[in-house]
Design a protein around this motif. Structure first.
Motif, mmCIF file in Angstrom:
data_model
loop_
_atom_site.group_PDB
_atom_site.id
_atom_site.type_symbol
_atom_site.label_atom_id
_atom_site.label_comp_id
_atom_site.label_asym_id
_atom_site.label_seq_id
_atom_site.Cartn_x
_atom_site.Cartn_y
_atom_site.Cartn_z
ATOM 1 N N LEU A 92 0.818 -1.213 0.000
ATOM 2 C CA LEU A 92 0.000 0.000 0.000
ATOM 3 C C LEU A 92 0.855 1.268 0.000
ATOM 4 O O LEU A 92 0.477 2.281 -0.572
ATOM 5 N N TYR A 93 2.045 1.211 0.597
ATOM 6 C CA TYR A 93 2.865 2.417 0.684
ATOM 7 C C TYR A 93 3.328 2.891 -0.690
ATOM 8 O O TYR A 93 3.680 4.052 -0.863
ATOM 9 N N SER A 94 3.313 2.025 -1.721
ATOM 10 C CA SER A 94 3.680 2.492 -3.059
ATOM 11 C C SER A 94 2.606 3.426 -3.612
ATOM 12 O O SER A 94 2.916 4.370 -4.341
ATOM 13 N N LEU A 95 1.342 3.179 -3.258
ATOM 14 C CA LEU A 95 0.279 4.113 -3.654
ATOM 15 C C LEU A 95 0.402 5.421 -2.880
ATOM 16 O O LEU A 95 0.180 6.501 -3.431
ATOM 17 N N VAL A 96 0.779 5.321 -1.621
ATOM 18 C CA VAL A 96 0.981 6.525 -0.802
ATOM 19 C C VAL A 96 2.123 7.358 -1.377
ATOM 20 O O VAL A 96 2.034 8.582 -1.473
ATOM 21 N N ARG A 97 3.188 6.698 -1.786
ATOM 22 C CA ARG A 97 4.330 7.405 -2.371
ATOM 23 C C ARG A 97 3.913 8.108 -3.669
ATOM 24 O O ARG A 97 4.319 9.222 -3.954
ATOM 25 N N ARG A 98 3.058 7.461 -4.449
ATOM 26 C CA ARG A 98 2.567 8.059 -5.682
ATOM 27 C C ARG A 98 1.753 9.324 -5.389
ATOM 28 O O ARG A 98 1.861 10.332 -6.094
ATOM 29 N N ILE A 99 0.946 9.267 -4.330
ATOM 30 C CA ILE A 99 0.135 10.425 -3.941
ATOM 31 C C ILE A 99 1.027 11.574 -3.460
ATOM 32 O O ILE A 99 0.825 12.729 -3.826
ATOM 33 N N THR A 100 2.033 11.262 -2.639
ATOM 34 C CA THR A 100 2.923 12.314 -2.141
ATOM 35 C C THR A 100 3.786 12.892 -3.257
ATOM 36 O O THR A 100 4.133 14.069 -3.215
ATOM 37 N N ASP A 101 4.133 12.087 -4.257
ATOM 38 C CA ASP A 101 4.864 12.628 -5.406
ATOM 39 C C ASP A 101 3.991 13.601 -6.195
ATOM 40 O O ASP A 101 4.480 14.575 -6.760
ATOM 41 N N LYS A 102 2.717 13.327 -6.225
ATOM 42 C CA LYS A 102 1.785 14.161 -6.982
ATOM 43 C C LYS A 102 1.468 15.477 -6.267
ATOM 44 O O LYS A 102 1.442 16.533 -6.889
ATOM 45 N N HIS A 103 1.241 15.421 -4.950
ATOM 46 C CA HIS A 103 0.787 16.590 -4.205
ATOM 47 C C HIS A 103 1.877 17.265 -3.392
ATOM 48 O O HIS A 103 1.640 18.326 -2.825
ATOM 49 N N GLU A 108 -1.182 13.719 7.645
ATOM 50 C CA GLU A 108 -2.350 12.941 8.047
ATOM 51 C C GLU A 108 -3.114 12.401 6.833
ATOM 52 O O GLU A 108 -4.307 12.627 6.666
ATOM 53 N N LEU A 109 -2.417 11.647 6.004
ATOM 54 C CA LEU A 109 -3.023 11.042 4.827
ATOM 55 C C LEU A 109 -3.921 9.886 5.247
ATOM 56 O O LEU A 109 -3.519 9.028 6.026
ATOM 57 N N ALA A 110 -5.136 9.869 4.727
ATOM 58 C CA ALA A 110 -6.086 8.797 5.021
ATOM 59 C C ALA A 110 -6.545 8.196 3.702
ATOM 60 O O ALA A 110 -6.896 8.916 2.763
ATOM 61 N N LEU A 111 -6.514 6.858 3.610
ATOM 62 C CA LEU A 111 -6.937 6.142 2.417
ATOM 63 C C LEU A 111 -8.183 5.326 2.740
ATOM 64 O O LEU A 111 -8.252 4.682 3.790
ATOM 65 N N TYR A 112 -9.135 5.309 1.819
ATOM 66 C CA TYR A 112 -10.387 4.565 1.999
ATOM 67 C C TYR A 112 -10.633 3.712 0.762
ATOM 68 O O TYR A 112 -10.534 4.210 -0.359
ATOM 69 N N LYS A 113 -10.994 2.477 0.964
ATOM 70 C CA LYS A 113 -11.298 1.577 -0.145
ATOM 71 C C LYS A 113 -12.804 1.587 -0.386
ATOM 72 O O LYS A 113 -13.591 1.324 0.513
ATOM 73 N N GLY A 114 -13.201 1.896 -1.618
ATOM 74 C CA GLY A 114 -14.615 1.871 -1.967
ATOM 75 C C GLY A 114 -15.340 3.148 -1.595
ATOM 76 O O GLY A 114 -15.552 3.998 -2.436
ATOM 77 N N GLN A 115 -15.728 3.305 -0.351
ATOM 78 C CA GLN A 115 -16.455 4.478 0.119
ATOM 79 C C GLN A 115 -15.681 5.134 1.264
ATOM 80 O O GLN A 115 -14.899 4.480 1.942
ATOM 81 N N VAL A 116 -15.980 6.399 1.474
ATOM 82 C CA VAL A 116 -15.310 7.129 2.540
ATOM 83 C C VAL A 116 -16.100 6.955 3.829
ATOM 84 O O VAL A 116 -17.124 7.595 4.043
ATOM 85 N N ASN A 117 -15.648 6.026 4.663
ATOM 86 C CA ASN A 117 -16.164 5.865 6.027
ATOM 87 C C ASN A 117 -15.087 5.175 6.856
ATOM 88 O O ASN A 117 -14.212 4.503 6.305
ATOM 89 N N LEU A 122 -7.894 2.245 5.091
ATOM 90 C CA LEU A 122 -6.723 1.376 4.921
ATOM 91 C C LEU A 122 -5.599 1.927 5.783
ATOM 92 O O LEU A 122 -5.185 3.075 5.596
ATOM 93 N N GLU A 123 -5.106 1.110 6.709
ATOM 94 C CA GLU A 123 -4.113 1.619 7.657
ATOM 95 C C GLU A 123 -2.760 0.920 7.583
ATOM 96 O O GLU A 123 -1.747 1.522 7.888
ATOM 97 N N ASP A 124 -2.726 -0.358 7.207
ATOM 98 C CA ASP A 124 -1.472 -1.112 7.190
ATOM 99 C C ASP A 124 -0.716 -0.807 5.896
ATOM 100 O O ASP A 124 -1.028 -1.350 4.842
ATOM 101 N N MET A 125 0.270 0.062 5.976
ATOM 102 C CA MET A 125 1.002 0.501 4.792
ATOM 103 C C MET A 125 1.926 -0.568 4.219
ATOM 104 O O MET A 125 2.287 -0.520 3.059
ATOM 105 N N GLU A 126 2.314 -1.544 5.028
ATOM 106 C CA GLU A 126 3.230 -2.594 4.578
ATOM 107 C C GLU A 126 2.502 -3.751 3.895
ATOM 108 O O GLU A 126 3.115 -4.545 3.195
ATOM 109 N N TYR A 150 -8.686 9.277 -1.131
ATOM 110 C CA TYR A 150 -7.684 9.739 -0.168
ATOM 111 C C TYR A 150 -7.977 11.170 0.234
ATOM 112 O O TYR A 150 -8.551 11.957 -0.517
ATOM 113 N N ASP A 151 -7.585 11.478 1.450
ATOM 114 C CA ASP A 151 -7.765 12.814 2.002
ATOM 115 C C ASP A 151 -6.533 13.134 2.840
ATOM 116 O O ASP A 151 -5.936 12.243 3.442
ATOM 117 N N PHE A 152 -6.158 14.390 2.877
ATOM 118 C CA PHE A 152 -4.990 14.790 3.657
ATOM 119 C C PHE A 152 -5.128 16.238 4.056
ATOM 120 O O PHE A 152 -5.950 16.974 3.512
#
Length: 171
Positions: A92-103, A108-117, A122-126, A150-152
């Motif tokens: 999952l951290y590769s998607l996080v890295r992609r987001i941080t490269d973009k923005h 406080e980055l938060a990732l949600y699968k499907g719907q935001v609730n 998604l919390e386990d980055m490894e 994602y939200d930050f």
């Protein structure tokens, strides 16, 4: 040698050991080596090589995981979405890295699968995407897309260096 003197003979066995301990041909040494489970000493190195060594092939295990198509969507913005196709074994951290490269710098980055609730966060980055419940497909062309929202928090603008534009000239 030019002066006719004989060369001293090379002593066998351990250097510095008494002559009796060295033995005639190291017979005691051979028995000790065998009792310790060591292989037998090879004979002289006479003779040329008999050819190149036989080629050995090593088969590496292929990655059997499928493909996942991920739509990265910012929670409160609909124009800058990105679709990424990755292996299901991708952490999952590769998607996080992609987001941080973009923005850039995010907090406080938060990732949600499907719907935001909170239940879909998604919390386990490894963890690989397959372990997080993403469905994988055999080919990237047939992979169905999964929305990841994602939200930050944006960076704090109180730092004066962040407010300086590259075109600011000092006189």
């Amino acid at each position: 040698r030019l002066d006719g003197a004989e060369r001293p003979k090379r002593q066998r066995g351990r250097p510095g050991a008494p002559a009796a301990a060295r033995g005639a041909a190291g017979a005691g040494d051979r028995q000790q080596r065998r009792s310790r489970g060591m292989p037998k000493k090879k004979g002289g190195g006479g003779g040329a090589a008999k050819g190149p060594p036989a080629a050995t092939t090593i088969e590496l295990p292929r990655d059997q995981s499928g493909w996942v198509k991920v739509n990265l969507k910012l929670v409160n913005w609909t124009f800058d979405n990105e679709t990424v196709t990755v292996r299901a074994s991708t952490p999952l951290y590769s998607l996080v890295r992609r987001i941080t490269d973009k923005h850039g710098h995010v907090e406080e980055l938060a990732l949600y699968k499907g719907q935001v609730n909170p239940g879909n966060q998604l919390e386990d980055m490894e963890a690989p995407l397959a372990a997080l419940g993403f469905d994988s497909f055999e080919s990237p062309a047939v992979a169905k897309s999964v929305n990841v929202y994602y939200d930050f928090k944006p960076i704090v603008e109180s730092n004066p260096l962040l407010l300086v534009t590259p075109r600011t000239h000092y006189s």
